[in-house]
Design a protein around this motif. Sequence first.
Motif, PDB file in Angstrom:
ATOM      1  N   THR A  24       0.803  -1.200  -0.046  1.00 35.66           N
ATOM      2  CA  THR A  24      -0.103  -0.063  -0.085  1.00 35.66           C
ATOM      3  C   THR A  24       0.872   1.482   0.077  1.00 35.66           C
ATOM      4  O   THR A  24       0.719   2.255  -0.571  1.00 35.66           O
ATOM      5  N   ILE A  25       1.929   1.365   0.792  1.00 34.71           N
ATOM      6  CA  ILE A  25       2.821   2.314   0.952  1.00 34.71           C
ATOM      7  C   ILE A  25       3.601   2.478  -0.627  1.00 34.71           C
ATOM      8  O   ILE A  25       3.542   3.771  -0.913  1.00 34.71           O
ATOM      9  N   LYS A  26       3.988   1.493  -1.073  1.00 35.04           N
ATOM     10  CA  LYS A  26       4.506   1.582  -2.457  1.00 35.04           C
ATOM     11  C   LYS A  26       3.541   2.197  -3.466  1.00 35.04           C
ATOM     12  O   LYS A  26       3.866   2.891  -4.401  1.00 35.04           O
TER      13      LYS A  26
ATOM     14  N   ILE B 133      11.645  -8.962  -2.105  1.00 34.61           N
ATOM     15  CA  ILE B 133      10.797  -7.793  -2.981  1.00 34.61           C
ATOM     16  C   ILE B 133      10.216  -6.805  -2.023  1.00 34.61           C
ATOM     17  O   ILE B 133      10.590  -5.689  -2.438  1.00 34.61           O
ATOM     18  N   LEU B 134       9.781  -7.136  -0.878  1.00 37.96           N
ATOM     19  CA  LEU B 134       9.610  -6.357   0.169  1.00 37.96           C
ATOM     20  C   LEU B 134      10.569  -5.213   0.569  1.00 37.96           C
ATOM     21  O   LEU B 134      10.568  -3.882   0.491  1.00 37.96           O
TER      22      LEU B 134
ATOM     23  N   LYS C 268      12.856   0.317   0.232  1.00 33.50           N
ATOM     24  CA  LYS C 268      13.885   1.228  -0.270  1.00 33.50           C
ATOM     25  C   LYS C 268      13.125   2.275  -1.333  1.00 33.50           C
ATOM     26  O   LYS C 268      13.400   3.324  -1.296  1.00 33.50           O
ATOM     27  N   ASP C 269      12.397   1.533  -2.239  1.00 29.77           N
ATOM     28  CA  ASP C 269      11.952   2.448  -3.400  1.00 29.77           C
ATOM     29  C   ASP C 269      11.156   3.388  -2.884  1.00 29.77           C
ATOM     30  O   ASP C 269      10.956   4.768  -3.227  1.00 29.77           O
ATOM     31  N   SER C 270      10.198   2.982  -1.794  1.00 30.86           N
ATOM     32  CA  SER C 270       8.914   4.149  -1.307  1.00 30.86           C
ATOM     33  C   SER C 270       9.395   4.947  -0.253  1.00 30.86           C
ATOM     34  O   SER C 270       8.621   5.741   0.316  1.00 30.86           O
TER      35      SER C 270
ATOM     36  N   ARG D 218      12.452  15.452  -2.260  1.00 31.20           N
ATOM     37  CA  ARG D 218      12.419  14.078  -2.314  1.00 31.20           C
ATOM     38  C   ARG D 218      11.630  13.638  -3.634  1.00 31.20           C
ATOM     39  O   ARG D 218      11.338  12.537  -3.790  1.00 31.20           O
ATOM     40  N   GLY D 219      11.473  14.718  -4.268  1.00 31.26           N
ATOM     41  CA  GLY D 219      10.516  14.630  -5.797  1.00 31.26           C
ATOM     42  C   GLY D 219       8.959  14.269  -5.634  1.00 31.26           C
ATOM     43  O   GLY D 219       8.479  13.704  -6.655  1.00 31.26           O
TER      44      GLY D 219
END
Length: 727
Positions: free
Chosen positions: A374-376, A521-522, A527-529, A550-551
């Motif tokens: 959800t965060i991603k 994957i998590l 990291k990505d999100s 942070r864009g």
Amino acid sequence: MSRIRFNALEETLHRLPVKVVQKEKRSTLFGQNVFNKYAMQQYLTRAAYESVMSAIEHGTKIDRKIADQVAVSMKDWAMAKGATHYTHWFQPLTGATAEKHDAFFESINGSLAMEKFDGKQLVQQEPDASSFPHGGIRNTFEARGYTAWDPTSPAFVYETTLCIPTIFVAYTGEALDNKTPLLRSLQALDTHATAVCRYFDKNANKVNATLGWEQEFFLIDDALALSRPDIQLTGRTLLGYMPAKGQQLEDHYFGTIPARAMSFMQELEQECMLLGIPVKTRHNEVAPNQFEVAPIFEEANLAVDHNSLLMDVMQKISRRHKFKVLFHEKPFKDINGSGKHNNWSLTSDKGTNLLSPGKTPMKNLQFLTFFVNTIKAVHNNEELLRASVATASNNHRLGTNEAPPAIISVFIGSQLSAVLDELENVTKGKLSPKEKTDLKLNIIGKIPEILLDNTDRNRTSPFAFTGNKFEFRAVGASTNCAIPMTVLNTIVAKQLKEFKKEVDALIDKKGLKKDEAVFNILREYIKDSKPIRFEGDGYGEVWEKEAQKRGLSNNKTTPGALKVKSSEKVISLFEEMKVMSRVEVEARYEIDLESYSNKVEIESRVLVDIARNHVVPTTIIYQNTLLENTKNLKEIFGEDYKKIAKEQIELIMNISNHITQINALVIALERERLKAAKKTGLKLAEHYSYLIKPFFSKIRFHCDQLETMVDDNLWPLTKYRELLFIK
Ligand code: ADP
Ligand code: MG
């Protein structure tokens, strides 16, 4: 005090709370006017009942013969509840609800009279609803639209009418309402969430989204509202000087509910019980005259219908109590506005809340999976989420140092942040047995305890995890929840689809075990999100600067926020998830822009009208009194009058100055409006946002100053201090 204001206030003085007869116990009342499972069991044949239940649970079609049976039983049930009419109840793109009532009554050859209702009338109707916004969809040769029964939301009787929740679509198939895309988004979410859920629970067959909204609103006396053209026509005050006593004392919040408001709430709650809306809490909000009602959460489609219905019912009941309900997000300047928090979660058909940790490590990994995804999803689509709540009225809240800011971020609390930080360090690829045990016992194993004492709350966050659900707080009080919920469901569905693909690839190609693959994957997702996660104060410049680094987007205006809705990224997202076609997305974008421009245009006209026809003439009358007075003083005291009438002269000059300014601003505003008339779509909306709206606060400033100068006996508009404190 002026005549108009005096009369209005006098009327309110004699108002006593409407006596509300307490009917039976709430639990006895609950759902009495709803054609729910229990009513269906009583009224339907077994075959019909099973057919409807299967349509609700599995989306199967109901055949015509069964529909006939259901219709007849529904009519009998409704007539037993006093219904004489039926209506297809739907939610067009105006954001409100619509209905057109037809009587059951029919007469054959003018003599044989009877009540009739068949499957065809239940299943499909063709309202002549060509005036609802359609964003170009119906400009083509096929102008008709039809409504079709949504069996997943039960029919109900309200004010002698059987209301049948329906979708509203064009003959060419495009959705013309808010419910159709919502249902499709729930379908997409179900598909992809169930597939992911099966990693953890082989028996899961369905995932539902749940929604618990919290509706804020203002109640003001209807006689007082009547004296304010701005409230009547725009739902908010366009001018008005802040009273000496505002909300700074904070004595209204959770205080005793005023007697008249209480009796309104009691009647509202009784009606809600009958209609099966499970309202549970009521309280005063921060601002004077501001309140909130919230229900127990429900399956999202039902919850959305219930919120729309509640808003309708509130309008109707308020009239009996001589109130006007304001759902506008910012009815009063410098006083807290109204939002509608959307609490959202996921439940499997096995009754598990997927955003709640469980007793076993597997359940906790399941929790983490849905949590991180959800965060991603929010991170990847923050701009679209912001757009989903962008309206002219909600823009007074977002980005104005109140409620949530215009920047979307996710708050999860310090303890869950610590868990995610640890998970970021999981080894790439295969995990050692020690690491596995460590993860199970020390990280995932601890989550339930962490959440037990999760008192960590950040009120400034627009999207916060609150124990076992996410709370989307940027939704406006007047918004139809279907719009933000459709976006949230869709982005999470898409994210879960990607997740499944990536996990499966690790299992199939790299030979990882399922939980290893999930961890891997998590870890990447965490990291990505990371940029979307923010625990600090969401107000103020510090965060704005940080967010920019942070864009993250920071779309402060409505047209600026809406733009993303027509981007290729968004169109292909909706198409891929089968929630909306390109035509449907573009139509909604067009409608949103049009609605924005219309609203600001109406406000600009009302403001000009009030300034020119109420404020300036009243002020001139007062100024004449001052002039007369000064002249008289001069006659008596000769040149000494300048000393004696110093205040009057200053006031006269001051007033002149404000009047001059108002006139100049009004003329300039009208000039801009003429220019706007040549534009359409985004250009028009931008013109209203950047070139016309800025006049509002300027004109208001001068009018509000005059309110403090002009004789109270003359001022025609009910003042803030009179509007804001109901007894
Ligand atoms: P507040 O935000 O005012 O502090 P709460 O956090 O207690 O209040 O919010 C309660 C709201 O959250 C209610 O509307 C409730 O129905 C809803 N809610 C609770 N659990 C869930 C869930 N699993 N899914 C959706 N909504 C939920
Ligand atoms: Mg809340």
